[in-house]
Design an enzyme around this catalytic site. Structure first.
Site, PDB file in Angstrom:
ATOM      1  N   ARG A 148      72.324   9.985   4.413  1.00  0.00           N
ATOM      2  CA  ARG A 148      72.298   9.019   3.321  1.00  0.00           C
ATOM      3  C   ARG A 148      71.537   9.670   2.170  1.00  0.00           C
ATOM      4  O   ARG A 148      70.653  10.515   2.383  1.00  0.00           O
ATOM      5  CB  ARG A 148      71.602   7.729   3.735  1.00  0.00           C
ATOM      6  CG  ARG A 148      72.244   7.007   4.916  1.00  0.00           C
ATOM      7  CD  ARG A 148      71.444   5.764   5.273  1.00  0.00           C
ATOM      8  NE  ARG A 148      72.052   5.017   6.384  1.00  0.00           N
ATOM      9  CZ  ARG A 148      71.732   5.183   7.669  1.00  0.00           C
ATOM     10  NH1 ARG A 148      70.801   6.074   8.003  1.00  0.00           N
ATOM     11  NH2 ARG A 148      72.326   4.467   8.604  1.00  0.00           N
ATOM     12  N   LYS A 176      67.036   4.464   8.570  1.00  0.00           N
ATOM     13  CA  LYS A 176      66.726   3.043   8.474  1.00  0.00           C
ATOM     14  C   LYS A 176      65.835   2.622   9.638  1.00  0.00           C
ATOM     15  O   LYS A 176      65.957   3.129  10.748  1.00  0.00           O
ATOM     16  CB  LYS A 176      68.019   2.221   8.490  1.00  0.00           C
ATOM     17  CG  LYS A 176      68.864   2.377   7.224  1.00  0.00           C
ATOM     18  CD  LYS A 176      70.080   1.467   7.260  1.00  0.00           C
ATOM     19  CE  LYS A 176      70.886   1.565   5.970  1.00  0.00           C
ATOM     20  NZ  LYS A 176      72.081   0.680   6.001  1.00  0.00           N
ATOM     21  N   HIS A 246      77.216   8.826  -0.989  1.00  0.00           N
ATOM     22  CA  HIS A 246      77.585   8.212   0.285  1.00  0.00           C
ATOM     23  C   HIS A 246      79.009   8.578   0.697  1.00  0.00           C
ATOM     24  O   HIS A 246      79.347   8.511   1.882  1.00  0.00           O
ATOM     25  CB  HIS A 246      77.429   6.694   0.221  1.00  0.00           C
ATOM     26  CG  HIS A 246      77.042   6.076   1.533  1.00  0.00           C
ATOM     27  ND1 HIS A 246      75.797   6.234   2.098  1.00  0.00           N
ATOM     28  CD2 HIS A 246      77.756   5.319   2.408  1.00  0.00           C
ATOM     29  CE1 HIS A 246      75.746   5.586   3.252  1.00  0.00           C
ATOM     30  NE2 HIS A 246      76.917   5.042   3.478  1.00  0.00           N
ATOM     31  N   HIS A 272      73.456   5.498  13.555  1.00  0.00           N
ATOM     32  CA  HIS A 272      73.862   4.095  13.670  1.00  0.00           C
ATOM     33  C   HIS A 272      73.266   3.499  14.941  1.00  0.00           C
ATOM     34  O   HIS A 272      73.420   4.054  16.027  1.00  0.00           O
ATOM     35  CB  HIS A 272      75.387   3.974  13.736  1.00  0.00           C
ATOM     36  CG  HIS A 272      76.055   4.218  12.422  1.00  0.00           C
ATOM     37  ND1 HIS A 272      77.401   4.530  12.315  1.00  0.00           N
ATOM     38  CD2 HIS A 272      75.583   4.187  11.150  1.00  0.00           C
ATOM     39  CE1 HIS A 272      77.712   4.683  11.049  1.00  0.00           C
ATOM     40  NE2 HIS A 272      76.627   4.483  10.322  1.00  0.00           N
ATOM     41  N   TYR A 281      85.243   4.281  11.310  1.00  0.00           N
ATOM     42  CA  TYR A 281      85.856   5.570  10.989  1.00  0.00           C
ATOM     43  C   TYR A 281      87.059   5.863  11.868  1.00  0.00           C
ATOM     44  O   TYR A 281      87.901   6.684  11.511  1.00  0.00           O
ATOM     45  CB  TYR A 281      84.807   6.682  11.091  1.00  0.00           C
ATOM     46  CG  TYR A 281      83.722   6.521  10.066  1.00  0.00           C
ATOM     47  CD1 TYR A 281      83.963   6.784   8.719  1.00  0.00           C
ATOM     48  CD2 TYR A 281      82.459   6.060  10.427  1.00  0.00           C
ATOM     49  CE1 TYR A 281      82.978   6.607   7.769  1.00  0.00           C
ATOM     50  CE2 TYR A 281      81.464   5.878   9.474  1.00  0.00           C
ATOM     51  CZ  TYR A 281      81.736   6.154   8.152  1.00  0.00           C
ATOM     52  OH  TYR A 281      80.757   5.967   7.206  1.00  0.00           O
TER      53      TYR A 281
END
Length: 314
Positions: A148, A176, A246, A272, A281
């Protein structure tokens, strides 16, 4: 005082903004008007009537799903308060869920377009050439490791581990939720970073630890600066497609999944927490396969033959 005004007074005491209070009132007021036409009150509204109201807002009033979701949130809050105050026996919003719009598939650029970006000639002027050395290192790393843009700008020099033969290079990424993951770095990204590091050492000010820094300030680059530099590089390479950081992460995920078919590995590389996020995806790749099929298969597209016309006329 009417219940709705009592409710708004309670909300006002919680220091909600005027905009929020107006939105909450409008949501409940619109429901009230709908119920009046049905000759009903708030306490006589059940899930079926609530569903009819929501359908009206979506279909007749043509509101966006997100807007109706906000209205439903306000109505749910109002009914929760009514029940707590013994002004209503049941809450029609309990268990009521608004079906969300399908998540749009991410835009993907093909390998040739990324090569056009990353393999473009060095700019003519020394200043732009120096900046391109840094920018290429950033873009190669974004695409190589699926970062990211915020993860990229947060990198410190010590997060990068380069091996002697460049085959075991990796970067420590804080994503994150402050979760850390280790991601491999490809050879071309390593080569680009090694070319950039001497420039970084000359630009560095205030003993800044950031991996990617501003030439003018000598301090950590912002995400906005990375976005702007990518647009400049795309324009210089003659790329018409809108490129943003991104997108390079999307390309990494799609190209990795297409080449390996290993969904779990791609999930780990992207950081993730939920594999359902990575599964989008698989849909992107299938959409691409469908396009190839439609173009290549001789019976993929229906054509009208003389025999077909005769059968139709018969």
């Amino acid at each position: 005082m009417l219940p709705v005004h009592q409710w708004l007074t309670v909300l006002s005491a919680r220091r909600l903004s005027r905009h929020t209070l107006q939105a909450y009132f409008a949501a409940v007021d619109n429901l009230t008007d709908f119920l009046l036409v049905q000759k009903l009150t708030w306490t006589r509204c059940d899930r079926r009537k609530l569903g009819q109201y929501i359908a009206k807002r979506l279909e007749t009033d043509a509101l966006a799903t997100a807007s109706v979701q906000l209205e439903l949130s306000a109505i749910r809050h109002f009914y929760t308060w009514l029940v707590e105050e013994d002004l209503a026996r049941s809450n029609p919003t309990t268990g009521f869920q608004l079906k969300r719009d399908p998540r749009p598939l991410p835009t993907i650029a093909d390998v040739d377009l990324l090569s056009q970006l990353l393999d473009q000639p060095m700019p003519d002027t020394p200043e732009q050439a120096r900046l391109w050395v840094r920018d290429k290192a950033m873009f190669e790393l974004l695409y190589s490791s699926g970062l990211r843009v915020g993860e990229l700008t947060a990198l410190n020099v010590t997060d990068l581990q380069l091996s002697a033969d460049q085959s075991q290079a990796q970067v420590r990424v804080t994503g994150k939720g402050n979760k850390t993951r280790i991601v491999p770095v490809g050879r071309k990204a390593v080569t680009a970073i090694l070319a950039y590091l001497p420039h970084r050492d000359l630009w560095e000010e205030q003993a800044d630890k950031a991996l990617f820094i501003s030439e003018k300030l000598g301090t950590r680059l912002s995400t906005r600066a990375v976005q702007q530099r990518l647009k400049i590089a795309a324009a210089r390479a003659g790329i018409a497609q809108n490129l943003y950081p991104h997108l390079l992460r999307h390309c990494f995920a799609s190209h990795m999944l297409s080449g390996s078919g290993d969904l779990r590995a791609v999930q780990e590389l992207l950081g993730h927490s939920d594999i359902s996020t990575t599964q989008i995806y698989t849909h992107v790749d299938f959409a691409k396969l469908t396009q190839v099929y439609d173009k290549a298969h001789p019976r993929a597209v229906q054509t009208v033959t003389d025999t077909d016309e005769q059968q139709t006329n018969t």
